[in-house]
Scaffold this motif. Sequence first.
Motif, PDB file in Angstrom:
ATOM      1  N   VAL A  21      57.607  91.552  90.431  1.00  0.00           N
ATOM      2  CA  VAL A  21      59.189  91.376  90.410  1.00  0.00           C
ATOM      3  C   VAL A  21      59.871  91.970  89.155  1.00  0.00           C
ATOM      4  O   VAL A  21      60.538  92.797  89.190  1.00  0.00           O
ATOM      5  CB  VAL A  21      59.381  89.923  90.369  1.00  0.00           C
ATOM      6  N   PHE A  22      59.000  91.912  87.817  1.00  0.00           N
ATOM      7  CA  PHE A  22      59.450  92.249  86.600  1.00  0.00           C
ATOM      8  C   PHE A  22      59.048  93.519  86.105  1.00  0.00           C
ATOM      9  O   PHE A  22      59.591  94.138  85.297  1.00  0.00           O
ATOM     10  CB  PHE A  22      59.494  91.285  85.702  1.00  0.00           C
ATOM     11  N   ILE A  23      58.011  94.048  86.573  1.00  0.00           N
ATOM     12  CA  ILE A  23      57.377  95.299  86.312  1.00  0.00           C
ATOM     13  C   ILE A  23      57.441  96.381  87.520  1.00  0.00           C
ATOM     14  O   ILE A  23      57.891  97.463  87.370  1.00  0.00           O
ATOM     15  CB  ILE A  23      56.213  95.240  85.620  1.00  0.00           C
ATOM     16  N   TYR A  24      56.675  96.338  88.495  1.00  0.00           N
ATOM     17  CA  TYR A  24      56.687  97.211  89.594  1.00  0.00           C
ATOM     18  C   TYR A  24      57.863  97.533  90.285  1.00  0.00           C
ATOM     19  O   TYR A  24      58.185  98.491  90.544  1.00  0.00           O
ATOM     20  CB  TYR A  24      55.632  96.741  90.486  1.00  0.00           C
ATOM     21  N   TYR A  25      58.696  96.313  90.395  1.00  0.00           N
ATOM     22  CA  TYR A  25      59.925  96.764  91.253  1.00  0.00           C
ATOM     23  C   TYR A  25      60.853  97.721  90.587  1.00  0.00           C
ATOM     24  O   TYR A  25      61.412  98.618  90.943  1.00  0.00           O
ATOM     25  CB  TYR A  25      60.844  95.445  91.711  1.00  0.00           C
ATOM     26  N   PRO A  26      61.143  97.426  89.294  1.00  0.00           N
ATOM     27  CA  PRO A  26      61.985  98.166  88.348  1.00  0.00           C
ATOM     28  C   PRO A  26      61.401  99.403  88.205  1.00  0.00           C
ATOM     29  O   PRO A  26      62.142 100.357  88.218  1.00  0.00           O
ATOM     30  CB  PRO A  26      62.154  97.492  86.912  1.00  0.00           C
ATOM     31  N   MET A  27      59.937  99.682  88.077  1.00  0.00           N
ATOM     32  CA  MET A  27      59.300 101.009  87.865  1.00  0.00           C
ATOM     33  C   MET A  27      59.724 101.667  88.971  1.00  0.00           C
ATOM     34  O   MET A  27      59.960 103.025  88.793  1.00  0.00           O
ATOM     35  CB  MET A  27      57.931 100.566  87.556  1.00  0.00           C
ATOM     36  N   ILE A  34      61.257 103.938  81.947  1.00  0.00           N
ATOM     37  CA  ILE A  34      61.407 104.138  83.166  1.00  0.00           C
ATOM     38  C   ILE A  34      61.990 103.032  83.731  1.00  0.00           C
ATOM     39  O   ILE A  34      62.884 102.953  84.803  1.00  0.00           O
ATOM     40  CB  ILE A  34      60.247 104.665  83.707  1.00  0.00           C
ATOM     41  N   ALA A  35      61.932 101.803  83.475  1.00  0.00           N
ATOM     42  CA  ALA A  35      61.898 100.526  84.242  1.00  0.00           C
ATOM     43  C   ALA A  35      63.164  99.904  83.797  1.00  0.00           C
ATOM     44  O   ALA A  35      63.790  99.060  83.910  1.00  0.00           O
ATOM     45  CB  ALA A  35      60.845  99.697  84.216  1.00  0.00           C
ATOM     46  N   ILE A  75      51.261  89.842  81.036  1.00  0.00           N
ATOM     47  CA  ILE A  75      50.077  89.304  82.017  1.00  0.00           C
ATOM     48  C   ILE A  75      49.028  90.323  82.114  1.00  0.00           C
ATOM     49  O   ILE A  75      47.969  89.907  81.755  1.00  0.00           O
ATOM     50  CB  ILE A  75      50.747  89.019  83.408  1.00  0.00           C
ATOM     51  N   PHE A 105      54.922  87.783  89.135  1.00  0.00           N
ATOM     52  CA  PHE A 105      55.485  88.212  87.848  1.00  0.00           C
ATOM     53  C   PHE A 105      55.572  89.589  87.584  1.00  0.00           C
ATOM     54  O   PHE A 105      56.610  90.457  87.612  1.00  0.00           O
ATOM     55  CB  PHE A 105      55.012  87.356  86.632  1.00  0.00           C
ATOM     56  N   VAL A 106      54.294  90.211  87.771  1.00  0.00           N
ATOM     57  CA  VAL A 106      54.188  91.552  87.533  1.00  0.00           C
ATOM     58  C   VAL A 106      54.963  92.476  88.745  1.00  0.00           C
ATOM     59  O   VAL A 106      55.777  93.457  88.355  1.00  0.00           O
ATOM     60  CB  VAL A 106      52.830  92.113  87.575  1.00  0.00           C
ATOM     61  N   SER A 124      61.950 101.292  91.486  1.00  0.00           N
ATOM     62  CA  SER A 124      63.314 101.607  91.792  1.00  0.00           C
ATOM     63  C   SER A 124      63.764 102.797  90.672  1.00  0.00           C
ATOM     64  O   SER A 124      64.549 103.413  90.820  1.00  0.00           O
ATOM     65  CB  SER A 124      64.141 100.445  91.766  1.00  0.00           C
ATOM     66  N   PRO A 173      66.805  99.963  85.790  1.00  0.00           N
ATOM     67  CA  PRO A 173      66.888  99.112  86.892  1.00  0.00           C
ATOM     68  C   PRO A 173      66.758  97.805  86.564  1.00  0.00           C
ATOM     69  O   PRO A 173      67.170  96.796  87.284  1.00  0.00           O
ATOM     70  CB  PRO A 173      65.519  99.578  87.722  1.00  0.00           C
ATOM     71  N   ILE A 189      48.966  81.793  82.973  1.00  0.00           N
ATOM     72  CA  ILE A 189      48.894  82.306  84.183  1.00  0.00           C
ATOM     73  C   ILE A 189      47.733  83.496  84.149  1.00  0.00           C
ATOM     74  O   ILE A 189      47.149  83.375  84.976  1.00  0.00           O
ATOM     75  CB  ILE A 189      50.178  83.253  84.561  1.00  0.00           C
ATOM     76  N   ALA A 205      50.437  85.537  88.743  1.00  0.00           N
ATOM     77  CA  ALA A 205      50.385  86.724  87.767  1.00  0.00           C
ATOM     78  C   ALA A 205      50.984  87.597  88.890  1.00  0.00           C
ATOM     79  O   ALA A 205      51.820  88.649  88.250  1.00  0.00           O
ATOM     80  CB  ALA A 205      48.838  87.077  87.336  1.00  0.00           C
TER      81      ALA A 205
END
Lengths: 326, 278
Positions: free
Chosen positions: A55-61, B122-123, B152, A52-53, A63, B126, B89, A49
Amino acid sequence: MSLSTSKQAGRPTRRGARPAPLKTTDPRSRKPVFTIRRSLGIAGFMAPAALFVAVFIYYPMISGSQMAFRNWNLNDLTDTSWVGFKNFQTIFSDPVFYTVLDNTLIWVVASLVPQLVIGFAIALWLRRRFRFRGLYQALIFFPWAISGFLIGILFRWMFNSEFGVVNDLLSKVGLIDEPIPWLAEPKTAMVAVIIANVWYGVTFFAIMILAALQSIPDELYEAAELDGAGKVRTLFQVTIPYIRATLALTVLLRVIWIFNFPDIIFGMTGGGPSNETHIVTTWMITITQQGDYGKASALGLIVVALLLVFSVFYLMATREKKGARS
Amino acid sequence: MIRKESFAGRATRITFLTVWLVITVFPLYWITITSFKAPGDIFTFPLAYWPKDFSFENYKGLFSKAQFGDYLTNSLLVAAVAGTVATAISVLSAYVLARFEFRSKTSLLMAALVTQMIPSFIALGPLYTMMTQLKLVDNRLGLILVYIAVCIPFSTVMLRGFFENVPDALEEAAMIDGCSRFGALFRVLLPVMKPGIVAAFIFNFVNCWNELFLSVTLMNSDANKTIPTALNGFISSFNIDWGSMSAAAVLTIVPTMVLFAFASRHIVQGLTSGAVKG
């Protein structure tokens, strides 16, 4: 823990002066025992969990947030240097921004109040058992299965100025003489998107409030009846105070969601006519589609700041009253 | 609750609830009726509240003129895979969050809540850049991975609530009987939790099925579009073909409605348990 140590030290306990605030150990909470095996187990269960969160949510947010301070336009990526607060200045000097802010405020308040009132009424009436209550609840729950975007399309068709069913029904009842061009006029367009949002949001309030109402013990109502309280007084002095915490939380959640909910407007008007139904998030989508990621991110950060300030004030306001009551 | 209801009160209640039911159902009725009118009949006066003759032309057109079959397959595939993986997951993370105390627990829960507060747009930029580098743009696997991540946080919080409703004693008994913790989870706990898990899966499936903005950003070619992205394409042209649009809308709504009908009781429970507990 601290309670038992103080007793062992032989300090006088002031049980009479103060009701002991320390809870005895909650049977559900497990004392953390640190073993390597246990920590590895926890980490292993959480890892998929978290990965995934992250790499695909926090990183883009994250950056995306730093793009707000850069010159980042998809149409010209030769120069993506840091520009400080230039993107924010562009937004604050754009007159559209203020129209959009006004619209967002109207959108949130005018959607929320009817949702709350109608939802509350439905919840009160659903509290009493009746034969098809389960079926009824399932039926009024169905707007939740539809995406906001599709709801926008459904209402776009119903509010169609020539062949829309809304105009047809209104003229059949005799309320209007000639069709209203709902989505072509700024004022009526705003009314129409808000009607769609109310239609969608009532159920959520009804469900949340009904769940809270069912937690009120019957004895409270019996006591109120014995005291001769009427229906209205019971509502305001028993029911509402009892479910206040849930009400406050639900309203806060809804404000945040409605603020961040461009889907209906996107499907229904796309922000038109001439930006008049844009709210902050639909405007943000338009800017993103134009490729100006810097400006869009700056706008996103403004949204986060506004919501954060609102949440803090709101929580302070609702908590203070709670303290005063007890 | 205990008070006897007066006749006037009963009449008001029934009237109000009926009116709201009609208001709730009417948009669905109207789009369905529109979809079964022959293309020419949609734009004729007076508006027909019941089609003169049922025509399936709009539906046929979807599959012959537009590649609706492709969109349908894509949506089904993406939502089913992402929904299943995300639920699996989330079961693991929800279990740990419900049954163990550890230091970073509160911050993990906060991290899940924050994802619901920040506007996802916002995401988008990127994310698109990142997916291009990973060669996952315009790729169904790419969309699936993103959807898993999006599902998730909420389904973890929802499932955690269901786990907390099951008494600890159940696993403890199994573990005393010689089950490992893992065995206790899979053989004893999960069977009891089945309705909750199904509800979480349906919730995830429907969210992926309905998702628009990520799919618009990440899927370019017609062969890879999901239904909402295709519908968005129908709008972009100036004149909306309301015949095809209504048929497509009905085909999109019906599966999710059926799924929700199955699980509405448990979804409601999952949504409300967190907030009412405070």
